[in-house]
Design a protein around this motif. Structure first.
Motif, PDB file in Angstrom:
ATOM      1  N   LEU A  36    -117.043   6.283 -67.709  1.00 20.80           N
ATOM      2  CA  LEU A  36    -117.731   7.461 -67.172  1.00 20.80           C
ATOM      3  C   LEU A  36    -117.241   7.666 -65.745  1.00 20.80           C
ATOM      4  O   LEU A  36    -117.372   6.772 -64.906  1.00 20.80           O
ATOM      5  CB  LEU A  36    -119.244   7.245 -67.196  1.00 20.80           C
ATOM      6  CG  LEU A  36    -119.818   6.718 -68.523  1.00 20.80           C
ATOM      7  CD1 LEU A  36    -121.313   6.467 -68.409  1.00 20.80           C
ATOM      8  CD2 LEU A  36    -119.543   7.694 -69.668  1.00 20.80           C
ATOM      9  N   LEU A  46    -113.089   1.523 -69.897  1.00 19.85           N
ATOM     10  CA  LEU A  46    -113.381   0.495 -68.907  1.00 19.85           C
ATOM     11  C   LEU A  46    -113.462  -0.840 -69.643  1.00 19.85           C
ATOM     12  O   LEU A  46    -114.178  -0.963 -70.640  1.00 19.85           O
ATOM     13  CB  LEU A  46    -114.713   0.803 -68.219  1.00 19.85           C
ATOM     14  CG  LEU A  46    -115.061   0.024 -66.959  1.00 19.85           C
ATOM     15  CD1 LEU A  46    -114.050   0.314 -65.850  1.00 19.85           C
ATOM     16  CD2 LEU A  46    -116.463   0.380 -66.470  1.00 19.85           C
ATOM     17  N   GLU A  61    -115.539  -0.080 -72.981  1.00 20.62           N
ATOM     18  CA  GLU A  61    -116.453   1.065 -72.986  1.00 20.62           C
ATOM     19  C   GLU A  61    -115.719   2.341 -72.609  1.00 20.62           C
ATOM     20  O   GLU A  61    -114.693   2.299 -71.939  1.00 20.62           O
ATOM     21  CB  GLU A  61    -117.571   0.856 -71.935  1.00 20.62           C
ATOM     22  CG  GLU A  61    -118.546  -0.232 -72.292  1.00 20.62           C
ATOM     23  CD  GLU A  61    -119.651  -0.394 -71.260  1.00 20.62           C
ATOM     24  OE1 GLU A  61    -119.570   0.241 -70.188  1.00 20.62           O
ATOM     25  OE2 GLU A  61    -120.582  -1.157 -71.543  1.00 20.62           O
ATOM     26  N   LYS A  62    -116.272   3.445 -73.023  1.00 23.69           N
ATOM     27  CA  LYS A  62    -115.841   4.736 -72.504  1.00 23.69           C
ATOM     28  C   LYS A  62    -116.068   4.687 -70.996  1.00 23.69           C
ATOM     29  O   LYS A  62    -117.115   4.213 -70.535  1.00 23.69           O
ATOM     30  CB  LYS A  62    -116.704   5.841 -73.140  1.00 23.69           C
ATOM     31  CG  LYS A  62    -116.360   7.236 -72.685  1.00 23.69           C
ATOM     32  CD  LYS A  62    -115.150   7.745 -73.407  1.00 23.69           C
ATOM     33  CE  LYS A  62    -114.643   9.051 -72.785  1.00 23.69           C
ATOM     34  NZ  LYS A  62    -113.256   9.325 -73.230  1.00 23.69           N
ATOM     35  N   MET A  89    -127.171  -0.479 -69.196  1.00 25.64           N
ATOM     36  CA  MET A  89    -126.092  -1.265 -68.580  1.00 25.64           C
ATOM     37  C   MET A  89    -126.431  -2.739 -68.586  1.00 25.64           C
ATOM     38  O   MET A  89    -125.702  -3.563 -69.076  1.00 25.64           O
ATOM     39  CB  MET A  89    -125.903  -0.849 -67.118  1.00 25.64           C
ATOM     40  CG  MET A  89    -125.414   0.558 -66.959  1.00 25.64           C
ATOM     41  SD  MET A  89    -123.662   0.608 -67.252  1.00 25.64           S
ATOM     42  CE  MET A  89    -123.131  -0.105 -65.740  1.00 25.64           C
ATOM     43  N   LYS A 141    -114.651  -4.657 -69.495  1.00 26.97           N
ATOM     44  CA  LYS A 141    -115.613  -5.459 -68.722  1.00 26.97           C
ATOM     45  C   LYS A 141    -115.684  -6.875 -69.256  1.00 26.97           C
ATOM     46  O   LYS A 141    -115.768  -7.067 -70.469  1.00 26.97           O
ATOM     47  CB  LYS A 141    -117.025  -4.862 -68.834  1.00 26.97           C
ATOM     48  CG  LYS A 141    -117.233  -3.542 -68.151  1.00 26.97           C
ATOM     49  CD  LYS A 141    -118.695  -3.100 -68.291  1.00 26.97           C
ATOM     50  CE  LYS A 141    -118.900  -1.750 -67.605  1.00 26.97           C
ATOM     51  NZ  LYS A 141    -120.271  -1.239 -67.812  1.00 26.97           N
TER      52      LYS A 141
HETATM   53  C1  MV4 Z   1    -119.360   1.545 -65.698  1.00 25.32           C
HETATM   54  C2  MV4 Z   1    -118.854   2.632 -64.934  1.00 25.32           C
HETATM   55  C3  MV4 Z   1    -118.295   3.680 -65.615  1.00 25.32           C
HETATM   56  N1  MV4 Z   1    -118.233   3.667 -66.956  1.00 25.32           N
HETATM   57  N2  MV4 Z   1    -119.273   1.596 -67.042  1.00 25.32           N
HETATM   58  C4  MV4 Z   1    -120.451  -1.310 -61.977  1.00 25.32           C
HETATM   59  C5  MV4 Z   1    -121.090  -2.667 -61.984  1.00 25.32           C
HETATM   60  C6  MV4 Z   1    -121.532  -2.941 -63.355  1.00 25.32           C
HETATM   61  N3  MV4 Z   1    -122.963  -3.166 -63.393  1.00 25.32           N
HETATM   62  C7  MV4 Z   1    -121.133  -1.740 -64.164  1.00 25.32           C
HETATM   63  N4  MV4 Z   1    -120.518  -0.780 -63.290  1.00 25.32           N
HETATM   64  C8  MV4 Z   1    -119.979   0.381 -63.780  1.00 25.32           C
HETATM   65  N5  MV4 Z   1    -119.904   0.473 -65.126  1.00 25.32           N
HETATM   66  C9  MV4 Z   1    -118.723   2.624 -67.630  1.00 25.32           C
HETATM   67  N6  MV4 Z   1    -118.633   2.636 -68.961  1.00 25.32           N
HETATM   68  C10 MV4 Z   1    -118.954   2.559 -63.559  1.00 25.32           C
HETATM   69  C11 MV4 Z   1    -119.522   1.443 -62.976  1.00 25.32           C
HETATM   70  C12 MV4 Z   1    -119.622   1.454 -61.544  1.00 25.32           C
HETATM   71  C13 MV4 Z   1    -120.870   1.538 -60.922  1.00 25.32           C
HETATM   72  C14 MV4 Z   1    -122.063   1.566 -61.643  1.00 25.32           C
HETATM   73  C15 MV4 Z   1    -123.288   1.632 -61.008  1.00 25.32           C
HETATM   74  C16 MV4 Z   1    -123.329   1.690 -59.621  1.00 25.32           C
HETATM   75  C17 MV4 Z   1    -122.164   1.650 -58.883  1.00 25.32           C
HETATM   76  C18 MV4 Z   1    -120.929   1.578 -59.516  1.00 25.32           C
HETATM   77  C19 MV4 Z   1    -119.753   1.540 -58.768  1.00 25.32           C
HETATM   78  C20 MV4 Z   1    -118.549   1.464 -59.397  1.00 25.32           C
HETATM   79  C21 MV4 Z   1    -118.487   1.408 -60.785  1.00 25.32           C
END
Ligand code: MV4
Length: 673
Positions: free
Chosen positions: A203, A156, A200-201, A292, A158
């Motif tokens: 998930l 991913l 990032e990896k 996060m 970001k």
């Molecule tokens: C991620 C992820 C999967 N893997 N990071 C969404 C908003 C931002 N705060 C980070 N997010 C995510 N980061 C990695 N490495 C999936 C999301 C994500 C998500 C995270 C929390 C709640 C809802 C989400 C919806 C889509 C993607």
């Protein structure tokens, strides 16, 4: 404790803060925009200061104007709520310089968590687990591609300054990496003025679990357990709960300790939330959660934590900001039962959840008590405007177990009634009833996975609902007749009779509705036994009365049924326990509704969109000429001139949304020569 504070916010959170302050004997100052003159938070505060126009940039984001209001009113501290200035480090600095306490963390802590890469580095140093990846300085495309390879696909990308999913790209294979990188950098640059990224990896089955932390200015820090916010739609939280379902005690302890370490690492003071992402491809595991970001404010979903811990977090904020120590030590905090919060929004699930605006013609909340709490900033009669977040209310429930809390949630949602503006109420009810939600099949993909179940097509009205609509029309007619008769000289004239009996009439009334594209006639017959209503499924003996809150208590063949009906032009919204349907009255001459005899104005007979305009000011029209076309309820309605005349004024343009009753066109007065 402070004597007086200013709340630099609006809506439910301003009301929420005022409630606790008032309970503690702290005086409150509200600030408000032109659009919020009569808002609930203004009414609740001890005093209120007008700070500017409706647009947030002209009011709630005006740091200097708000500080000036605090000085003028003698407020010692400012509570920023969430959103607006709550995570603005410059505002926290300004407060300090002005000698006013910012009820929030030090500006340095806000800045430390502002950028993702710096925050990740800080957390790694503090021993907090972060998602495996690359968050180094270099932004060289080849190096980033090699890093992605090292991390292992899927990855991913970001934006380092990102938030709410902006500047985020998932990449499944190396071949897709270069294009995704460019696009994430572009989006980061245009949205945040910073094109840098981290990798990032990825998930693929994540749960969003966050820990509430609190620190005081004496070096103490505790956590108040977790909230699970995995049910989101496009990064918008829909339902939150605490504790997280199926969380092992060891994982809870590990996450709590990591969150407290994170807060201590940045010298945190006040309420904060550490957001973690948990990889649930193998269930919740204590070694599979990662930092996060940190939210350096009180969050929307803080009430679920209050429900399971019995603590008032706003009270904690006020105590800590005024220099007191934390009210509880870690060992004095425990989880009691289970809590849910749902966010009731003015938005239209049938229209891709587009935010909706309009008047809250009816707003009835379930009865609040020890296990049901409603946090809201609006009352029936208020409007949802386009200027601010369209959240109408938060409904928070508590139960001994998740199952009990879910049952209370479902019941409370069934009791809610909202009409006048589209809402996600039906969508929330479907989630609360969904077997997969009861079975704790939670991750961030839940809503997309079950979308078809959660956003069902609008149902056809049942006979009971048609009967309620009919009784409403009868009762409404009686109300009008009663008003007329009270005003009339001859109160005994049969024309002013409150009963439906009419001379030379056969003792019945016909009501026409459009149901599923067909015209349906419901006949109400006035018999000795009462009103007999002929419905598609048969006849029922009916009785109806207004309830004190404007609903209808009905009896159909002896069966008691309660509900409420709201009329908007030809549309009626019928609300009963757990259901809401729209019934359209069939109007033979739609055009007749829109011209008020003699006044020369043509009004919109229902809320809709002006899609075509045939005339301009100064033009002559003849009776029957088309003037405008209004699109409403997916149908087009042409409004025509009801007499010959000259167009004096046209008040809208093509594309405008018009309210019911809005004056669209005015004809010049007729010559009186
Ligand atoms: C991620 C992820 C999967 N893997 N990071 C969404 C908003 C931002 N705060 C980070 N997010 C995510 N980061 C990695 N490495 C999936 C999301 C994500 C998500 C995270 C929390 C709640 C809802 C989400 C919806 C889509 C993607």
């Amino acid at each position: 404790m402070f004597k007086k504070i200013l709340i630099a916010n609006r809506g439910e959170i301003a009301c929420r803060v005022i409630e606790t302050a008032t309970r503690l004997g702290v005086r409150t100052v509200a600030v408000y925009s032109e659009a919020d003159r009569n808002a609930r938070h203004v009414e609740m505060a001890d005093e209120a200061v007008l700070i500017g126009a409706a647009e947030v940039g002209e009011s709630y984001l005006k740091a200097d104007v708000i500080l000036e209001a605090a000085k003028q009113t003698g407020a010692e501290a400012i509570h920023p709520g969430y959103g607006f200035l709550s995570e603005n480090a410059d505002f926290a600095d300004k407060c300090e310089k002005a000698g006013i306490v910012f009820i929030g963390p030090p500006a340095s802590a806000i800045r430390a968590m502002g950028l993702k890469d710096a925050a990740k580095a800080l957390m790694t140093k503090a021993g907090v687990p972060v998602v495996p990846g690359y968050h180094g300085e270099s932004q060289d495309a080849d190096l980033l591609a090699r890093e992605a390879e090292r991390i292992g696909y899927p990855v991913l990308i970001k934006a380092v300054a990102g938030g709410g999913g902006k500047g985020m790209r998932s990449v499944m294979t190396a071949a897709d990496f270069p294009a995704a990188l460019l696009s994430a950098q572009r989006e980061g640059q245009s949205a945040f003025g910073d094109g840098r990224v981290l990798i990032e990896k990825y998930l693929t089955k994540p749960r969003h679990i966050e820990i509430q932390v609190f620190a005081d200015s004496h070096g103490n820090a505790v956590h108040l357990f977790e909230r699970d916010c995995s049910l989101q739609r496009r990064h918008q939280k829909v339902i939150e709960e605490a504790p997280a379902p199926d969380m092992p005690e060891t994982m809870r302890a590990a996450m709590g300790a990591a969150a407290v370490a994170a807060a201590k690492a940045i010298g945190y003071v006040g309420a904060g939330t550490i957001e973690f992402i948990a990889d649930v491809s193998n269930g919740l595991k204590e070694d599979a959660f990662y930092f996060m970001e940190m939210n350096t404010r009180l969050q929307v979903e803080h009430p679920v934590t209050e429900m399971i811990t019995g603590q008032d977090l706003v009270e904690w904020q006020l105590r800590v900001a005024s220099g007191e120590a934390l009210p509880r030590r870690q060992e004095e905090l425990a989880i009691n039962g289970h809590a849910f919060e749902v966010r009731l929004y003015a938005e239209d699930p049938a229209n891709d959840f587009l935010p909706a605006t309009g008047p809250l013609l009816r707003l009835r909340a379930p009865r609040a008590g020890a296990s049901v709490r409603i946090d809201t900033g609006v009352r029936q009669g208020d409007s949802v405007t386009p200027y601010y977040d369209p959240m109408i209310a938060k409904l928070i429930v508590h139960g001994e177990t998740r199952e009990a809390a879910l049952q209370t949630l479902s019941r409370a949602l069934d009791d809610y009634q909202v009409a006048g503006v589209a809402t996600n109420l039906g969508f929330l009810r479907q989630i609360a009833r969904h077997p997969a939600f009861a079975a704790k099949d939670l991750d961030t993909g839940f809503i997309e996975r079950f979308r078809a179940d959660l956003v069902p097509a609008s149902p056809l009205p049942t006979d009971e609902e048609l009967a309620l609509a009919t009784l409403y029309l009868l009762l409404d007619r009686q109300r009008v007749t009663a008003l007329r008769s009270a005003a009339a000289n001859d109160r005994y004239s049969p024309w002013n009779d409150l009963t439906a009996w009419r001379p030379n009439d056969t003792g019945h009334d016909d009501f026409r509705f459009e149901i599923g594209g067909e015209n349906v006639t419901v006949v109400a017959r006035y018999t000795r036994a009462g009103i007999q209503i002929d419905l598609p499924g048969g006849s029922r003996l009916a009785e109806g009365n207004w309830t004190p809150d404007g609903g209808i208590a009905a009896r159909l063949d002896g069966h008691v049924l309660s509900g409420a009906v709201v009329r908007q032009g030809v549309k009626m919204v019928v609300m009963t326990s757990g259901r809401q349907v729209e019934i359209v009255e069939h109007v033979a001459d739609f055009n007749a509704l829109s011209s008020e005899g003699g006044s020369g104005v043509i009004t919109s007979p229902m809320p809709g969109k002006l899609i075509q305009l045939f005339v301009k000011a100064g033009e002559e029209v003849a009776v029957g000429d088309p003037l405008v076309v209004i699109e409403a309820m997916k149908m087009e309605h042409t409004l025509t001139a009801f007499r010959d005349g000259v167009i004096e004024d046209v008040f809208f343009e093509v594309g405008d949304q018009v309210d019911e009753g809005a004056v669209l066109v005015r004809l010049a007065d007729e010559e009186t020569s």
